[in-house]
Motif scaffolding. Sequence first.
Motif, PDB file in Angstrom:
ATOM      1  N   LYS A  26       9.334   4.468  14.341  1.00 32.41           N
ATOM      2  CA  LYS A  26       9.378   3.926  12.922  1.00 32.41           C
ATOM      3  C   LYS A  26       8.269   2.702  12.687  1.00 32.41           C
ATOM      4  O   LYS A  26       8.014   2.459  11.595  1.00 32.41           O
ATOM      5  CB  LYS A  26      10.955   3.091  12.742  1.00 32.41           C
ATOM      6  CG  LYS A  26      11.954   3.920  12.433  1.00 32.41           C
ATOM      7  CD  LYS A  26      11.749   4.630  10.884  1.00 32.41           C
ATOM      8  CE  LYS A  26      12.974   5.257  10.599  1.00 32.41           C
ATOM      9  NZ  LYS A  26      12.951   5.801   9.300  1.00 32.41           N
ATOM     10  N   LEU A  27       7.759   2.322  13.913  1.00 40.63           N
ATOM     11  CA  LEU A  27       6.832   1.323  13.902  1.00 40.63           C
ATOM     12  C   LEU A  27       5.446   1.718  12.832  1.00 40.63           C
ATOM     13  O   LEU A  27       5.332   0.636  12.217  1.00 40.63           O
ATOM     14  CB  LEU A  27       6.501   0.723  15.217  1.00 40.63           C
ATOM     15  CG  LEU A  27       5.864  -0.541  15.281  1.00 40.63           C
ATOM     16  CD1 LEU A  27       6.808  -1.599  14.883  1.00 40.63           C
ATOM     17  CD2 LEU A  27       5.566  -0.863  16.690  1.00 40.63           C
ATOM     18  N   PRO A  28       4.869   2.806  13.176  1.00 43.00           N
ATOM     19  CA  PRO A  28       3.921   3.174  12.089  1.00 43.00           C
ATOM     20  C   PRO A  28       4.060   3.066  10.912  1.00 43.00           C
ATOM     21  O   PRO A  28       3.178   2.672   9.759  1.00 43.00           O
ATOM     22  CB  PRO A  28       3.308   4.625  12.801  1.00 43.00           C
ATOM     23  CG  PRO A  28       3.951   4.627  14.341  1.00 43.00           C
ATOM     24  CD  PRO A  28       5.212   3.834  14.334  1.00 43.00           C
ATOM     25  N   GLU A  29       5.238   3.568  10.730  1.00 42.32           N
ATOM     26  CA  GLU A  29       5.788   3.792   9.210  1.00 42.32           C
ATOM     27  C   GLU A  29       5.982   2.341   8.682  1.00 42.32           C
ATOM     28  O   GLU A  29       5.354   2.117   7.559  1.00 42.32           O
ATOM     29  CB  GLU A  29       6.981   4.438   8.889  1.00 42.32           C
ATOM     30  CG  GLU A  29       7.048   5.957   9.229  1.00 42.32           C
ATOM     31  CD  GLU A  29       8.428   6.462   9.144  1.00 42.32           C
ATOM     32  OE1 GLU A  29       9.166   5.952   8.446  1.00 42.32           O
ATOM     33  OE2 GLU A  29       8.567   7.537   9.932  1.00 42.32           O
ATOM     34  N   ILE A  30       6.457   1.297   9.294  1.00 45.31           N
ATOM     35  CA  ILE A  30       6.545   0.107   8.861  1.00 45.31           C
ATOM     36  C   ILE A  30       5.339  -0.612   8.718  1.00 45.31           C
ATOM     37  O   ILE A  30       4.913  -1.444   7.679  1.00 45.31           O
ATOM     38  CB  ILE A  30       7.599  -0.950   9.607  1.00 45.31           C
ATOM     39  CG1 ILE A  30       8.970  -0.108   9.925  1.00 45.31           C
ATOM     40  CG2 ILE A  30       7.794  -2.246   9.492  1.00 45.31           C
ATOM     41  CD1 ILE A  30       9.996  -0.500  10.841  1.00 45.31           C
TER      42      ILE A  30
END
Length: 90
Positions: A26-30
Amino acid sequence: MNIFGIGLPEMAVIMIVALLIFGPKKLPEIGRSVGKAVRSFQEASKEFENEFKREAEQIEQAVQTTAQLEPKQIAAAETSENNTTSSSQS
C-alpha cells in the motif's frame, strides 16, 4: 533535504512507521496520493497568487487612471465655471 520543515532523520522515521502500518504493497499508492494532493495544492496556490496579482494590477491601473483624470476634470470644471460666471456678468 528539508521538506515542510522535516529533515532526513524525521522523514526516515515517518517512512518506517508508515511501512509498518500500511505494509509494502500500500505504501506506493499512498505516496502517489500524497504527491497528487501536494501538487494540486501547489497549483491552487499559484492560481490564487496569479489572481491576486491580476486584481492588484487592475486596482493600480484604476488608481492611476483616476489620478490622471482628476486634474483634467478639475480644469474642465473651472473652465465651465469661469464661462458661466463671465456670461452671467455680461
